[in-house]
Every structure is written in C-alpha cells, then in structure tokens.
Design a protein around this motif. Structure first.
Motif, PDB file in Angstrom:
ATOM      1  N   VAL A  33      45.542  42.590  40.365  1.00 16.69           N
ATOM      2  CA  VAL A  33      45.246  44.017  40.193  1.00 16.69           C
ATOM      3  C   VAL A  33      45.717  44.519  38.835  1.00 16.69           C
ATOM      4  CG1 VAL A  33      45.173  44.588  42.665  1.00 16.69           C
ATOM      5  CG2 VAL A  33      47.367  44.603  41.479  1.00 16.69           C
ATOM      6  N   LYS A  34      45.736  43.614  37.851  1.00 13.56           N
ATOM      7  CA  LYS A  34      46.155  44.046  36.503  1.00 13.56           C
ATOM      8  C   LYS A  34      45.140  45.031  35.936  1.00 13.56           C
ATOM      9  CE  LYS A  34      44.055  39.997  34.336  1.00 13.56           C
ATOM     10  NZ  LYS A  34      44.302  38.575  34.011  1.00 13.56           N
ATOM     11  N   ASP A  35      45.508  45.690  34.829  1.00 17.63           N
ATOM     12  CA  ASP A  35      44.615  46.660  34.178  1.00 17.63           C
ATOM     13  C   ASP A  35      44.059  47.671  35.181  1.00 17.63           C
ATOM     14  OD1 ASP A  35      44.868  45.561  31.616  1.00 17.63           O
ATOM     15  OD2 ASP A  35      43.357  44.052  32.047  1.00 17.63           O
ATOM     16  N   ALA A  37      43.669  47.490  38.388  1.00 15.12           N
ATOM     17  CA  ALA A  37      42.674  46.837  39.248  1.00 15.12           C
ATOM     18  C   ALA A  37      41.322  46.746  38.523  1.00 15.12           C
ATOM     19  CB  ALA A  37      42.555  47.536  40.598  1.00 15.12           C
ATOM     20  N   TYR A  38      41.400  46.189  37.308  1.00 11.27           N
ATOM     21  CA  TYR A  38      40.199  45.965  36.491  1.00 11.27           C
ATOM     22  C   TYR A  38      39.385  47.252  36.337  1.00 11.27           C
ATOM     23  CZ  TYR A  38      41.017  40.883  37.036  1.00 11.27           C
ATOM     24  OH  TYR A  38      41.566  39.617  37.014  1.00 11.27           O
ATOM     25  N   GLY A  39      40.127  48.367  36.161  1.00  9.33           N
ATOM     26  CA  GLY A  39      39.472  49.644  35.910  1.00  9.33           C
ATOM     27  C   GLY A  39      38.993  50.361  37.161  1.00  9.33           C
ATOM     28  N   ALA A  84      54.750  39.419  39.261  1.00 11.72           N
ATOM     29  CA  ALA A  84      54.595  39.943  37.895  1.00 11.72           C
ATOM     30  C   ALA A  84      54.965  38.823  36.928  1.00 11.72           C
ATOM     31  CB  ALA A  84      55.491  41.157  37.682  1.00 11.72           C
ATOM     32  N   TRP A  85      54.035  38.471  36.047  1.00 11.59           N
ATOM     33  CA  TRP A  85      54.273  37.296  35.214  1.00 11.59           C
ATOM     34  C   TRP A  85      54.441  37.613  33.721  1.00 11.59           C
ATOM     35  CZ3 TRP A  85      49.640  38.331  37.699  1.00 11.59           C
ATOM     36  CH2 TRP A  85      48.511  38.472  36.902  1.00 11.59           C
ATOM     37  N   ALA A  86      54.433  38.896  33.353  1.00 13.10           N
ATOM     38  CA  ALA A  86      54.643  39.235  31.941  1.00 13.10           C
ATOM     39  C   ALA A  86      56.127  39.086  31.606  1.00 13.10           C
ATOM     40  CB  ALA A  86      54.192  40.663  31.674  1.00 13.10           C
ATOM     41  N   SER A 168      50.499  27.602  37.240  1.00 15.80           N
ATOM     42  CA  SER A 168      49.984  27.458  35.879  1.00 15.80           C
ATOM     43  C   SER A 168      48.639  28.164  35.808  1.00 15.80           C
ATOM     44  CB  SER A 168      49.851  25.985  35.491  1.00 15.80           C
ATOM     45  OG  SER A 168      49.567  25.882  34.100  1.00 15.80           O
ATOM     46  N   HIS A 169      48.043  28.163  34.620  1.00 10.69           N
ATOM     47  CA  HIS A 169      46.745  28.821  34.426  1.00 10.69           C
ATOM     48  C   HIS A 169      45.826  27.803  33.763  1.00 10.69           C
ATOM     49  CE1 HIS A 169      44.309  32.372  34.552  1.00 10.69           C
ATOM     50  NE2 HIS A 169      44.221  32.529  33.247  1.00 10.69           N
ATOM     51  N   LEU A 170      44.605  27.696  34.265  1.00 14.88           N
ATOM     52  CA  LEU A 170      43.658  26.711  33.736  1.00 14.88           C
ATOM     53  C   LEU A 170      42.895  27.265  32.536  1.00 14.88           C
ATOM     54  CD1 LEU A 170      42.127  25.417  37.079  1.00 14.88           C
ATOM     55  CD2 LEU A 170      43.636  24.136  35.541  1.00 14.88           C
ATOM     56  N   THR A 205      44.753  28.231  40.251  1.00 20.95           N
ATOM     57  CA  THR A 205      43.372  28.650  39.984  1.00 20.95           C
ATOM     58  C   THR A 205      43.166  30.158  40.075  1.00 20.95           C
ATOM     59  OG1 THR A 205      42.872  28.250  42.329  1.00 20.95           O
ATOM     60  CG2 THR A 205      42.388  26.473  40.790  1.00 20.95           C
ATOM     61  N   ALA A 206      42.241  30.666  39.225  1.00 18.63           N
ATOM     62  CA  ALA A 206      41.778  32.053  39.283  1.00 18.63           C
ATOM     63  C   ALA A 206      40.384  32.054  39.926  1.00 18.63           C
ATOM     64  CB  ALA A 206      41.781  32.659  37.883  1.00 18.63           C
ATOM     65  N   SER A 207      39.594  33.105  39.695  1.00 21.76           N
ATOM     66  CA  SER A 207      38.323  33.247  40.432  1.00 21.76           C
ATOM     67  C   SER A 207      37.437  32.003  40.399  1.00 21.76           C
ATOM     68  CB  SER A 207      37.510  34.421  39.861  1.00 21.76           C
ATOM     69  OG  SER A 207      38.044  35.656  40.292  1.00 21.76           O
ATOM     70  N   ALA A 208      37.035  31.599  39.191  1.00 26.01           N
ATOM     71  CA  ALA A 208      35.980  30.583  39.092  1.00 26.01           C
ATOM     72  C   ALA A 208      36.422  29.248  39.690  1.00 26.01           C
ATOM     73  CB  ALA A 208      35.544  30.417  37.642  1.00 26.01           C
ATOM     74  N   SER A 221      45.804  31.258  45.741  1.00 22.37           N
ATOM     75  CA  SER A 221      44.817  31.383  44.660  1.00 22.37           C
ATOM     76  C   SER A 221      44.919  32.794  44.082  1.00 22.37           C
ATOM     77  CB  SER A 221      43.402  31.161  45.200  1.00 22.37           C
ATOM     78  OG  SER A 221      43.284  29.872  45.779  1.00 22.37           O
ATOM     79  N   ARG A 222      45.042  32.888  42.766  1.00 24.97           N
ATOM     80  CA  ARG A 222      45.144  34.205  42.109  1.00 24.97           C
ATOM     81  C   ARG A 222      43.746  34.655  41.709  1.00 24.97           C
ATOM     82  NH1 ARG A 222      48.418  30.975  38.992  1.00 24.97           N
ATOM     83  NH2 ARG A 222      46.863  31.159  37.351  1.00 24.97           N
ATOM     84  N   ILE A 223      43.243  35.677  42.372  1.00 30.26           N
ATOM     85  CA  ILE A 223      41.844  36.057  42.144  1.00 30.26           C
ATOM     86  C   ILE A 223      41.715  37.543  41.870  1.00 30.26           C
ATOM     87  CG2 ILE A 223      39.532  36.079  43.180  1.00 30.26           C
ATOM     88  CD1 ILE A 223      40.238  33.547  44.641  1.00 30.26           C
ATOM     89  N   GLY A 224      41.092  37.841  40.728  1.00 34.77           N
ATOM     90  CA  GLY A 224      40.772  39.220  40.404  1.00 34.77           C
ATOM     91  C   GLY A 224      39.272  39.415  40.442  1.00 34.77           C
ATOM     92  N   ALA A 225      38.599  38.954  39.387  1.00 39.12           N
ATOM     93  CA  ALA A 225      37.186  39.260  39.123  1.00 39.12           C
ATOM     94  C   ALA A 225      36.285  39.187  40.358  1.00 39.12           C
ATOM     95  CB  ALA A 225      36.660  38.325  38.029  1.00 39.12           C
ATOM     96  N   PHE A 226      36.325  38.109  41.096  1.00 38.90           N
ATOM     97  CA  PHE A 226      35.360  37.957  42.196  1.00 38.90           C
ATOM     98  C   PHE A 226      35.601  38.968  43.315  1.00 38.90           C
ATOM     99  CE2 PHE A 226      33.992  33.215  41.428  1.00 38.90           C
ATOM    100  CZ  PHE A 226      33.625  33.545  40.138  1.00 38.90           C
TER     101      PHE A 226
HETATM  102  C1  LIG Z   1      43.733  37.721  35.081  1.00 43.69           C
HETATM  103  C2  LIG Z   1      44.423  36.567  35.647  1.00 43.69           C
HETATM  104  C3  LIG Z   1      43.986  35.990  36.846  1.00 43.69           C
HETATM  105  C4  LIG Z   1      42.737  36.443  37.558  1.00 43.69           C
HETATM  106  O1  LIG Z   1      41.613  35.939  36.878  1.00 43.69           O
HETATM  107  P1  LIG Z   1      40.147  36.233  37.459  1.00 43.69           P
HETATM  108  O2  LIG Z   1      39.275  35.323  36.667  1.00 43.69           O
HETATM  109  O3  LIG Z   1      39.875  37.673  37.206  1.00 43.69           O
HETATM  110  O4  LIG Z   1      40.175  35.904  38.890  1.00 43.69           O
HETATM  111  C5  LIG Z   1      44.731  34.950  37.383  1.00 43.69           C
HETATM  112  N1  LIG Z   1      45.830  34.500  36.775  1.00 43.69           N
HETATM  113  C6  LIG Z   1      46.281  35.009  35.605  1.00 43.69           C
HETATM  114  C7  LIG Z   1      47.509  34.445  34.987  1.00 43.69           C
HETATM  115  C8  LIG Z   1      45.582  36.059  35.000  1.00 43.69           C
HETATM  116  O5  LIG Z   1      46.031  36.560  33.863  1.00 43.69           O
END
Ligand SMILES: *Cc1c(COP(=O)(O)O)cnc(C)c1O
Length: 350
Positions: A33-35, A37-39, A84-86, A168-170, A205-208, A221-226
């Motif tokens: 839900v960053k930004d 919640a994507y606006g 929170a990962w910042a 981690s982030h791909l 993994t994120a959305s894709a 699974s960390r998912i925003g966009a989808f």
């Molecule tokens: C934005 C973000 C996500 C979500 O990515 P989407 O492609 O929107 O699902 C997951 N992990 C990290 C670290 C991000 O910054």
C-alpha cells in the motif's frame, strides 16, 4: 461535476484481492500500500483489505506503517502485520517499535541501529532480513550473510530481536536471472535455519512473479499492482483482475468538431498522452491535446457540455487501462495513478 473524478471501485478491489489470494495460495498475501495505495487512498485500502481478511500490509515507510496501525486501532487487529522496509532514522525506528511495525533490514549499519534502539527500549524488534539476490538495491551481500545471522541470533537470545522474515526483491529481467536469485535466497534461508528456527515470512516475489512463477513464491507474496487491477507494462491482461480506479472528466466546452474536458496536465495527466484513445458516450475517441487545465478530444455526434469522458478504466466506454496509457510514455500503470494531484476528486464506490 467540474472537477475530474477518480472513481475507486471497492467491489473490484475485493474481487482482485480474492483472485490474487486464490492464485497464490498457500502463499499468504502481503498487500503493498505504498504511495497512498498506489494513488487510490491508504485509509480506504486498509479498511477494505482488512475486512476481506488480509492480515499483512507492506507500507514501504514507517510513517505510513504507523498510519495503518492507527487506522486499524491499537487494540484491534493485533494479528495484523505491517512491514516497512525503507531504511529510516532512529526516531522512526523508535516509533516503529512502539507500534509493532516489522522492519525490513538490508544493511549491517541499519541492523546495528535497529538492535541498539530495540535494546534501549526493551522491545524485541521484529526483523525481516534482506538478502541481495542480484538487484544490488539494498540487501545484505551473500558474503556478509553468515555473520549477520550470527548477530541477529545473538540479539534474539538477548531478547532484542525476533527474526520473523527473510526476503529479497527480484529484478524480473529474465526467468534465468530470477531462478539464480531464488538459489541465493534459498541458501540464505538455510544459513538462518542452521542457527535457529525458520522465519515464518519468506518473501521474494511481487505481482508478476507471484502470478506467473509459482515455484518462486515463498510463504508470503508482496503484491501491489495486481490487487489494484494494474497489469504489468507489456504484460497480458489477467484473469479475474479488473482496474479498480477510473478517471472521468466532463465536457466543459464544444468547439468545432472537438470536445474540451476539464482535466489537464495540472491535474497530473501527462501531456505526452496525446494520441491515446479515451472513452466517450459514443465509444473510443482520440485524445488530441492535453493542456494545463483541459484536454481536447475528437468529437462525436450529439456531444454536449456535461457529457462524461473516461480517461482510463476497465474499457466499458472504449477507454484504455492506465497501463495501456503508461506504455505510450514508457512507464508503468501505477505512475499514471500516483501522478494525479489531490485536485482530482477521489470518489469511493461500493
Ligand atoms: C512496490 C513493491 C512491491 C509490489 O510490487 P507490485 O509489482 O506492485 O506488486 C513489492 N516489493 C517491494 C520491495 C516493492 O517496492
């Protein structure tokens, strides 16, 4: 309606969340839900997701994480985990500890500060340790990992830390690179397991990748966009996923064969979108020009002041999705949304 309106469809958000959860099960959804919640609006996203049974939120920064905790209520939803990962200041770390925010830690320096603050406050910091799996954007290097695990396990024994996650982030540049990243990720997990229990949240993994690469999914699974119905740029449409947000504006003037609508670059609509197709009462029409406070659309017969034009949405009126617009200007769908200014009125629709 003179101001442009961003209509937020709660029914679609709920349907997308359900589709995502079904697709990724048994991996657990952490909704990102960053930004704001994507606006789409953070408070709405949190209320809706929690009502749907989501128990993990990814906020990016600690400040938004605390906003989520407050929204949920300090004494309620105590089972909800907020991540929170910042990399943050010591003051923010203190607040995160007080509000039970999980911290993403990707450098030895940040780990030192988090552990020092936790010790000073007498609280066990909930830590998700990040391994660099090749993206080189924050994350402990594989060669630093064993020593870091020793340090975290010692802090656990002393009561200052709890290693609740490894992540981690791909890069998502190629399947082969992502497969290599997974190997590094799994090795990091094994190292942590040799010195203590397996952390509960393993997330890569994120959305894709969560959607398309089941073998890469962890326990979370960390998912925003989808969840917001934003497909990947250059990616296909997704079964059961529809855009949550629709941008509408009304015709404010009719000039020659064109219609003028009350939305422009000052509202955050990129002027480079000229040439795209938008939805009108007569179907798709070309967006000819984006001015500062208005935009020109190729007209239709019978057009009149007050007619509704759909700039982006699910396509019911011939409009494109935010991602289709984004592809014209080489960006991602979420940017079309997050660029919209507060002047664009957010209207929540059940
Ligand atoms: C934005 C973000 C996500 C979500 O990515 P989407 O492609 O929107 O699902 C997951 N992990 C990290 C670290 C991000 O910054």
């Amino acid at each position: 309606m003179s101001r442009p309106e961003l209509r937020i469809r709660t029914d679609r958000f709920l349907a997308n969340i359900a589709a995502v959860r079904e697709r990724i099960a048994p991996s657990d959804l952490m909704i990102v839900v960053k930004d704001q919640a994507y606006g789409h609006g953070l408070a709405w996203a949190v209320d809706t997701a929690v009502q749907a049974g989501v128990r993990r939120f990814g906020s990016y920064d600690i400040r938004s994480g605390i906003d989520i905790r407050r929204r949920l209520g300090q004494a309620e939803h105590t089972d909800v985990q907020i991540f929170a990962w910042a990399t943050s200041t010591d003051e923010e770390i203190d607040e995160a500890l007080d509000h039970r925010i999980d911290l993403g830690v990707g450098t030895a320096e940040y780990l030192d500060r988090v552990l020092a603050r936790a010790e000073a406050r007498g609280i066990a910091a909930r830590i998700h340790l990040k391994i660099d799996t090749g993206l080189h954007r924050n994350g402990l290097l594989p060669e630093e990992w064993p020593d870091t695990i020793v340090r975290v396990r010692a802090a656990e024994a002393a009561g200052h830390a709890s290693l609740v996650g490894i992540w981690s982030h791909l890069a998502e540049a190629s399947d082969a690179e992502d497969d290599e990243a997974r190997e590094v990720f799994l090795t990091a997990i094994r190292t942590a397991e040799q010195a203590g229990p397996t952390p509960e949240a393993l997330h890569l993994t994120a959305s894709a990748a969560s959607w398309w690469r089941p073998e890469l999914r962890g326990t979370v699974s960390r998912i925003g966009a989808f969840c917001y119905g934003i497909r990947s740029a250059d990616g296909p449409d997704l079964e059961g996923i529809l855009p949550v947000a629709e941008l509408r504006a009304t015709v404010v003037d009719v000039r020659g064969g064109d219609a003028l609508i009350g939305v422009g670059s000052f509202d955050g609509l990129p002027s480079a979108l000229a040439g795209a197709f938008v939805g009108t009462p007569a179907g798709p029409r070309e967006l000819r020009l984006v001015g500062e406070t208005s935009a020109t659309i190729a007209g239709w017969s019978g057009m009149a002041v007050g007619d509704e034009v759909h700039l982006f949405g699910a396509g019911e009126h011939g409009e494109s999705s935010a991602t289709t617009l984004a592809e014209r200007i080489d960006t991602v769908g979420e940017e079309i949304l997050t660029r919209l200014t507060p002047f664009v009125h957010r209207v929540i629709v059940d």
